[in-house]
Scaffold this active site. Sequence first.
Site, PDB file in Angstrom:
ATOM      1  N   GLY A  27      -2.735  -1.882  -4.432  1.00 14.73           N
ATOM      2  CA  GLY A  27      -2.149  -2.595  -3.086  1.00 14.73           C
ATOM      3  C   GLY A  27      -2.967  -3.553  -2.455  1.00 14.73           C
ATOM      4  O   GLY A  27      -3.715  -4.447  -3.019  1.00 14.73           O
ATOM      5  N   HIS A 109     -12.862   3.840   1.546  1.00 11.81           N
ATOM      6  CA  HIS A 109     -12.818   4.509   2.919  1.00 11.81           C
ATOM      7  C   HIS A 109     -13.086   5.575   2.803  1.00 11.81           C
ATOM      8  O   HIS A 109     -12.864   6.473   1.763  1.00 11.81           O
ATOM      9  CB  HIS A 109     -11.338   4.248   3.659  1.00 11.81           C
TER      10      HIS A 109
HETATM   11  N1  LIG Z   1      -5.667  -2.151   3.802  1.00 11.37           N
HETATM   12  C1  LIG Z   1      -6.600  -2.505   4.025  1.00 11.37           C
HETATM   13  O1  LIG Z   1      -6.870  -3.675   4.056  1.00 11.37           O
HETATM   14  C2  LIG Z   1      -8.072  -1.631   4.155  1.00 11.37           C
HETATM   15  C3  LIG Z   1      -7.895  -0.199   3.123  1.00 11.37           C
HETATM   16  N2  LIG Z   1      -8.900   0.386   3.193  1.00 11.37           N
HETATM   17  C4  LIG Z   1      -8.800   1.691   2.351  1.00 11.37           C
HETATM   18  O2  LIG Z   1      -8.471   1.216   1.035  1.00 11.37           O
HETATM   19  C5  LIG Z   1      -7.833   2.455   0.460  1.00 11.37           C
HETATM   20  C6  LIG Z   1      -6.361   1.707  -0.226  1.00 11.37           C
HETATM   21  O3  LIG Z   1      -5.531   1.365   1.012  1.00 11.37           O
HETATM   22  P1  LIG Z   1      -4.444   0.186   1.025  1.00 11.37           P
HETATM   23  O4  LIG Z   1      -5.057  -0.877  -0.165  1.00 11.37           O
HETATM   24  O5  LIG Z   1      -4.278  -0.116   2.306  1.00 11.37           O
HETATM   25  O6  LIG Z   1      -3.397   0.904   0.140  1.00 11.37           O
HETATM   26  P2  LIG Z   1      -1.865   0.319  -0.228  1.00 11.37           P
HETATM   27  O7  LIG Z   1      -0.935   1.262   0.299  1.00 11.37           O
HETATM   28  O8  LIG Z   1      -1.814  -1.141   0.187  1.00 11.37           O
HETATM   29  O9  LIG Z   1      -1.801   0.376  -1.963  1.00 11.37           O
HETATM   30  C7  LIG Z   1      -1.798   1.685  -2.412  1.00 11.37           C
HETATM   31  C8  LIG Z   1      -1.876   1.506  -4.104  1.00 11.37           C
HETATM   32  O10 LIG Z   1      -1.884   2.646  -4.566  1.00 11.37           O
HETATM   33  C9  LIG Z   1      -0.923   3.178  -5.519  1.00 11.37           C
HETATM   34  N3  LIG Z   1      -0.616   4.394  -5.216  1.00 11.37           N
HETATM   35  C10 LIG Z   1       0.178   5.168  -4.637  1.00 11.37           C
HETATM   36  N4  LIG Z   1       0.159   6.407  -5.036  1.00 11.37           N
HETATM   37  C11 LIG Z   1      -0.642   6.781  -6.022  1.00 11.37           C
HETATM   38  C12 LIG Z   1      -1.132   7.501  -6.748  1.00 11.37           C
HETATM   39  N5  LIG Z   1      -0.960   8.971  -6.575  1.00 11.37           N
HETATM   40  N6  LIG Z   1      -1.822   7.158  -8.195  1.00 11.37           N
HETATM   41  C13 LIG Z   1      -2.323   6.235  -8.103  1.00 11.37           C
HETATM   42  N7  LIG Z   1      -1.967   4.892  -7.347  1.00 11.37           N
HETATM   43  C14 LIG Z   1      -1.006   5.201  -6.179  1.00 11.37           C
HETATM   44  C15 LIG Z   1       0.163   2.279  -4.848  1.00 11.37           C
HETATM   45  O11 LIG Z   1       1.335   1.841  -5.773  1.00 11.37           O
HETATM   46  P3  LIG Z   1       2.845   1.717  -5.156  1.00 11.37           P
HETATM   47  O12 LIG Z   1       2.932   0.144  -5.372  1.00 11.37           O
HETATM   48  O13 LIG Z   1       3.552   2.309  -6.667  1.00 11.37           O
HETATM   49  O14 LIG Z   1       3.079   2.487  -4.147  1.00 11.37           O
HETATM   50  C16 LIG Z   1      -0.252   1.025  -4.309  1.00 11.37           C
HETATM   51  O15 LIG Z   1      -0.521   0.207  -5.535  1.00 11.37           O
HETATM   52  C17 LIG Z   1      -7.506   3.368   1.361  1.00 11.37           C
HETATM   53  O16 LIG Z   1      -8.489   4.333   1.421  1.00 11.37           O
HETATM   54  C18 LIG Z   1      -7.729   2.636   2.821  1.00 11.37           C
HETATM   55  O17 LIG Z   1      -8.317   3.489   3.846  1.00 11.37           O
HETATM   56  C19 LIG Z   1     -10.152   0.151   3.478  1.00 11.37           C
HETATM   57  C20 LIG Z   1     -10.219  -1.084   4.299  1.00 11.37           C
HETATM   58  C21 LIG Z   1      -9.071  -1.746   4.589  1.00 11.37           C
HETATM   59 MG   LIG Z   2      -9.050   2.096   8.259  1.00 13.92          MG
END
Ligand SMILES: NC(=O)C1=CN([C@@H]2O[C@H](COP(=O)(O)OP(=O)(O)OC[C@H]3O[C@@H](n4cnc5c(N)ncnc54)[C@H](OP(=O)(O)O)[C@@H]3O)[C@@H](O)[C@H]2O)C=CC1
Ligand SMILES: [Mg+2]
Length: 337
Positions: A27, A109
């Site tokens: 993501g 995170h």
């Molecule tokens: N957003 C950000 O910029 C920030 C995020 N973080 C941290 O990074 C981490 C990821 O967050 P973020 O990038 O926002 O997440 P997103 O929601 O953007 O993306 C999540 C990804 O994980 C996939 N996914 C969902 N469920 C599962 C599973 N059970 N097994 C494997 N993959 C899965 C999703 O696939 P699908 O497309 O099928 O849903 C998607 O590709 C978190 O810990 C967050 O706190 C830290 C700093 C900033």
């Molecule tokens: Mg956060």
Amino acid sequence: MSVEVFYDDDADLGLIQGRKVAVIGYGSQGHAHALSLRDSGVDVVIGLPAGSKSRPKAEEQGLRVLTPAEAAAEADVIMILAPDTAQRGLYAEAIAPNLAAGKALFFGHGFNIRYGLIKPPADVDVAMVAPKGPGHLVRRQYVDGKGVPCLVAVEQDPSGNAFGLALAYAKAIGGTRAGAIRTTFTEETETDLFGEQAVLCGGAAALVQTGFEVLTEAGYAPEVAYFECLHELKLIVDLMYEGGIARMRYSISDTAEYGDLSRGPRVIDSRVKDEMRKILGEIQSGEFAREWVAEDEAGRPNFAKWRAEGAAHPIEETGQKLRAMMSWVDRPITETA
Ligand SMILES: NC(=O)C1=CN([C@@H]2O[C@H](COP(=O)(O)OP(=O)(O)OC[C@H]3O[C@@H](n4cnc5c(N)ncnc54)[C@H](OP(=O)(O)O)[C@@H]3O)[C@@H](O)[C@H]2O)C=CC1
Ligand SMILES: [Mg+2]
Ligand SMILES: CC[C@](O)(C(C)=O)C(=O)O
Ligand SMILES: [Mg+2]
């Protein structure tokens, strides 16, 4: 208290180039880490469930996509970038069975480690590389030859090399170009949650919506209210970002600055500060984490209701209309995903 900051010269890219990295999730953060790791010469594999809608995006970029269990089994370093609420189940089902002594488990995170939702075995390194910015910006900065600052932390270090490996990972995604700050899982988790709840997301969104409501309820045009309460916020925050609050105050009129100095503390008063302290207490005690995990397990009823209410707020309709008039607001940062 001063922090330790590490730059490109402090990190040995070879440490991560010598390992196979599984990025679980593709993501916001996952795509940025995976693409930049690959561009930095690291052997990367993506872990996603069979029906994941992220699979085609990763495959289009030429990345090899396996299930999370297959990717974790192949890799030496497993970076979990799935949603925080999905991580506990994902870890139990797909990652824990594929961990072995000498492997490293990484996070973007600290939520699941800080609140004890994931408890890795003692013979595995546990570290965090947490960019201090949205994933799409992390990738864009890397491509532009720059980087987003990262927080780096180690929770378990049986190898004795966990910090060096985390720093190498931070270098591979551009983080040490800007600077990587050493922290702990507890400090990163608690400050990140506080920042997003009280200031960056919760506080800012409520401030903008409330200002818009006060103006429109008093009979002013929604379009004018939108400019004053939302659109211009970016211009003001850009000035703060570039040179702090002092630089912003230098740039605005004396009339605005007098209003800022005399009225701002009336808006964000001691009651708001007390509420912020209460919110921090809920984060520190684990109350917020328990509430969020229970909300997620119940199918997110409040989350869905509040999200729908936010989307239906009149400021959204006004904004959609006005943004269509502004050609320079047409490059969403999410377009790199
Ligand atoms: N957003 C950000 O910029 C920030 C995020 N973080 C941290 O990074 C981490 C990821 O967050 P973020 O990038 O926002 O997440 P997103 O929601 O953007 O993306 C999540 C990804 O994980 C996939 N996914 C969902 N469920 C599962 C599973 N059970 N097994 C494997 N993959 C899965 C999703 O696939 P699908 O497309 O099928 O849903 C998607 O590709 C978190 O810990 C967050 O706190 C830290 C700093 C900033
Ligand atoms: Mg956060
Ligand atoms: C500010 C929100 C954030 O903490 C971030 C982009 O850093 C998040 O969890 O998305
Ligand atoms: Mg954050």
